[in-house]
Design an enzyme around this catalytic site. Structure first.
Site, PDB file in Angstrom:
ATOM      1  N   CYS A  60       9.473  10.402  -8.647  1.00  0.00           N
ATOM      2  CA  CYS A  60      10.142   9.573  -7.642  1.00  0.00           C
ATOM      3  C   CYS A  60      11.211   8.661  -8.226  1.00  0.00           C
ATOM      4  CB  CYS A  60       9.112   8.749  -6.878  1.00  0.00           C
ATOM      5  SG  CYS A  60       7.835   9.772  -6.124  1.00  0.00           S
ATOM      6  N   HIS A  81      11.039  -0.272  -4.711  1.00  0.00           N
ATOM      7  CA  HIS A  81      10.470   1.066  -4.571  1.00  0.00           C
ATOM      8  C   HIS A  81       9.648   1.105  -3.282  1.00  0.00           C
ATOM      9  CE1 HIS A  81       9.361   5.014  -5.864  1.00  0.00           C
ATOM     10  NE2 HIS A  81       8.077   4.729  -5.961  1.00  0.00           N
ATOM     11  N   GLU A 121       4.522  -3.906  -7.899  1.00  0.00           N
ATOM     12  CA  GLU A 121       5.958  -4.199  -7.896  1.00  0.00           C
ATOM     13  C   GLU A 121       6.212  -5.692  -7.684  1.00  0.00           C
ATOM     14  OE1 GLU A 121      10.109  -2.171  -6.356  1.00  0.00           O
ATOM     15  OE2 GLU A 121       8.244  -1.658  -5.321  1.00  0.00           O
ATOM     16  N   LYS A 180      12.364   2.611   2.514  1.00  0.00           N
ATOM     17  CA  LYS A 180      11.384   3.624   2.885  1.00  0.00           C
ATOM     18  C   LYS A 180      10.661   3.290   4.183  1.00  0.00           C
ATOM     19  CE  LYS A 180      10.427   5.112  -1.885  1.00  0.00           C
ATOM     20  NZ  LYS A 180      11.298   4.156  -2.602  1.00  0.00           N
ATOM     21  N   HIS A 222       9.546   8.318   2.284  1.00  0.00           N
ATOM     22  CA  HIS A 222       9.718   8.443   0.834  1.00  0.00           C
ATOM     23  C   HIS A 222      10.357   9.792   0.522  1.00  0.00           C
ATOM     24  CE1 HIS A 222       9.373   8.124  -3.334  1.00  0.00           C
ATOM     25  NE2 HIS A 222       8.095   7.831  -3.483  1.00  0.00           N
ATOM     26  N   PHE A 278       5.464   9.014 -10.590  1.00  0.00           N
ATOM     27  CA  PHE A 278       4.233   9.509 -11.198  1.00  0.00           C
ATOM     28  C   PHE A 278       4.506   9.856 -12.659  1.00  0.00           C
ATOM     29  CE2 PHE A 278       1.942  11.328  -7.171  1.00  0.00           C
ATOM     30  CZ  PHE A 278       1.736  10.035  -6.733  1.00  0.00           C
TER      31      PHE A 278
END
Length: 400
Positions: A163, A290, A301, A322, A327, A385
Site C-alpha cells: 500500500c 494513510h 499513525e 480513503k 483504499h 504490509f
C-alpha cells in the site's frame, strides 16, 4: 547540488471521479464512491461493499487492440497518464525521450488475469492458457505500457511496496530527477483488485468493512477501492524553460521499515515517525494520513505523528481521503498526493467523512469538518504490509 523538482501535471481515475476535477469536487463535497460489487457475483462473500471506478470504457481512451491486451489496472494507469500529460503541456516531439522516464507502482498487478488463467486450466486445460496472461498480469507492465503509449525512453521502473507503492514510486521518481538521471518522470500508482481473490483474502484478514470511518472509535476496517493517480514530476529549470504551470514543489521523501510484522504496524509508531522526520524540514500544516480505518493503523499513525512533531502535532490538520475513495492499495498514495497538490493550490482541506468521535488517545485534529486555509507544506503518508513506511513532502512553489 541536488536539483529542485516540481509537479506540472496531474491525472486521476478514482471511485469518486474519472478526472482530477471530478475527484477533487467529490472530496470537497464529502461524497463517497462506495457501492455493491458489480464486477462478479458476490452473493457468497461476506464483504459486498467496494469503491469501484464507474462508467469506465477503456476504448474511449486507448485504441481497442491495445486495450484488449492491457489488464484493468494498466488501463487505469494509461488513462490517468493521458490526463496528466495533457495537463502538463509536455510535448514529447520537443523532448529528449531518453530524459523522460516512468515510475508507476502497483501492489498486486492483475488478479483478474491470474484468476482467468487458473479458470482456463481447470475448465479447458493448461494448453489453452493465453500467451498474454504474463504480460498483462505482472505489476511492472503498467509502467511499461505507459512508456510505450507515450514514447518515454528514460528510466522505467515499478516500485512494489504494497500500500506504499504509489508514494514510493513518486519518491523514487523524485530522487531520479534530483540526482540528474532524468528531466521529467511520469510517476504514481494504479490498482484494480476488486476480484474474488482480492475481496476474499482481505476479508479473511478482517481488514474489510461495510463502512469506513477513519480515526473514529468505532472504526473497523477499509473499503477496497480501485483506480490510478499520476503526477508529472519535472526538474525546475526544465519546467521554467518551457513555461509550464507549476502546481507545487516536491521537496522531501522519507522511508523506513518497521521490521516487525508482515501485516501489523509496530505499535509505538516509531517507523512512520522516522519516515516523516527523514522527509520534513519545514513546519507542516497538513497531513494526508494513510488513515485506513483499521483499529491499529489509525492508532499507530497518530502515535507516529506525535513522535515526529511533538507539541506541533496538535496544530496540524489531518485527514483521510480513503474515507471517500476507499483504499486503492498501490494507487492510494498517488491519488492522495494529488489531494495534497489541490489543497496547496486552492487552500482547502477536505473533511474525513464518517468521523464522529475518537477514543482518548486519538486526540489530534482529524478534520471532522473541511477547512479553508493557506497550505504551504503538506505531507502524504503511506504504510504497507511488510512494514513499509513512506512519506512525501509537498510545498507551495516559491522562487528562492
Amino acid at each position: 547540488m541536488k536539483k529542485r523538482v516540481v509537479i506540472t501535471g496531474i491525472g486521476a481515475i478514482t471511485p469518486v471521479g474519472n478526472t482530477v476535477d471530478e475527484y477533487w469536487d467529490s472530496l470537497k463535497e464529502g461524497k463517497h464512491g462506495f457501492g455493491p460489487i458489480t464486477q462478479f457475483d458476490a452473493s457468497a462473500y461476506k464483504c459486498k461493499l467496494v469503491g469501484e471506478v464507474k462508467n469506465f470504457v477503456a476504448k474511449d481512451y486507448i485504441d481497442p487492440k491495445s486495450a484488449r491486451r492491457m489488464a484493468r489496472f494498466t488501463q487505469f494507469a494509461v488513462k490517468a497518464t493521458q490526463e496528466a500529460m495533457a495537463d502538463s503541456g509536455l510535448d514529447m516531439t520537443k523532448e529528449d525521450a531518453y530524459r523522460v522516464g516512468t515510475c508507476i507502482g502497483s501492489g498486486v498487478g492483475s488478479l483478474q488475469e491470474l484468476e482467468n488463467a487458473y479458470g482456463t486450466i481447470l475448465t479447458k486445460g493448461p494448453l489453452r492458457v493465453s500467451p498474454f496472461v504474463v504480460p498483462m498480469m505482472i505489476s511492472n507492465i503498467a509502467a511499461g505500457n505507459v512508456a510505450i503509449q507515450f514514447g518515454l525512453k528514460g528510466k522505467s521502473i515499478d516500485v512494489v511496496t504494497a500500500c506504499a507503492s504509489g508514494t514510493n514510486s513518486i519518491g523514487e521518481a523524485f530522487r531520479t530527477i534530483q540526482y540528474g538521471d532524468a528531466d521529467v518522470m511520469v510517476a504514481g500508482g494504479c490498482e484494480a483488485a476488486v476480484t474474488p481473490i482480492g475481496i476474499s483474502t482481505f476479508d479473511s484478514l478482517t481488514a474489510l468493512t461495510s463502512s469506513t470511518d477513519p480515526f473514529d472509535k468505532d472504526r473497523s476496517g477499509f473499503v477496497l477501492g480501485e483506480g490510478a493517480g499520476i503526477v508529472i514530476l519535472e526538474e525546475l529549470e526544465h519546467a521554467k524553460a518551457r513555461g509550464a504551470k507549476i502546481y507545487a514543489e516536491l521537496s522531501g521523501y522519507g522511508c523506513s521499515s518497521d521490521a516487525h510484522h508482515i501485516t501489523a504496524p509496530e505499535e509505538s509508531g516509531e517507523g512512520p515517525a522516522v519516515a516523516m522526520t527523514n522527509a520534513v524540514k519545514d513546519a507542516v500544516q497538513y497531513i494526508n494520513a494513510h488513515g485506513t480505518s483499521t483499529h491499529l493503523n489509525d492508532l499507530v499513525e497518530t502515535r507516529a505523528i506525535k513522535k515526529a512533531f511533538g507539541d506541533h502535532a496538535k496544530d496540524i490538520k489531518i485527514n483521510s481521503t480513503k474515507s471517500m475513495t476507499g483504499h486503492l492499495l498501490g494507487a492510494a498514495g498517488a491519488i492522495e498526493c494529488i489531494a495534497c497538490v489541490k489543497s496547496i493550490e486552492e487552500g482547502y482541506i477536505h473533511r474525513t467523512r464518517g468521523l464522529v468521535e475518537s477514543e482518548e488517545e486519538l486526540d489530534l485534529d482529524y478534520c471532522k469538518e473541511p477547512c479553508e486555509m493557506d497550505v504551504d507544506v503538506a505531507i502524504s503518508n503511506s504504510l504497507g504490509f511488510g512494514g513499509h513506511n513512506a512519506c512525501i513532502v509537498l510545498q507551495k512553489y516559491k522562487e528562492q
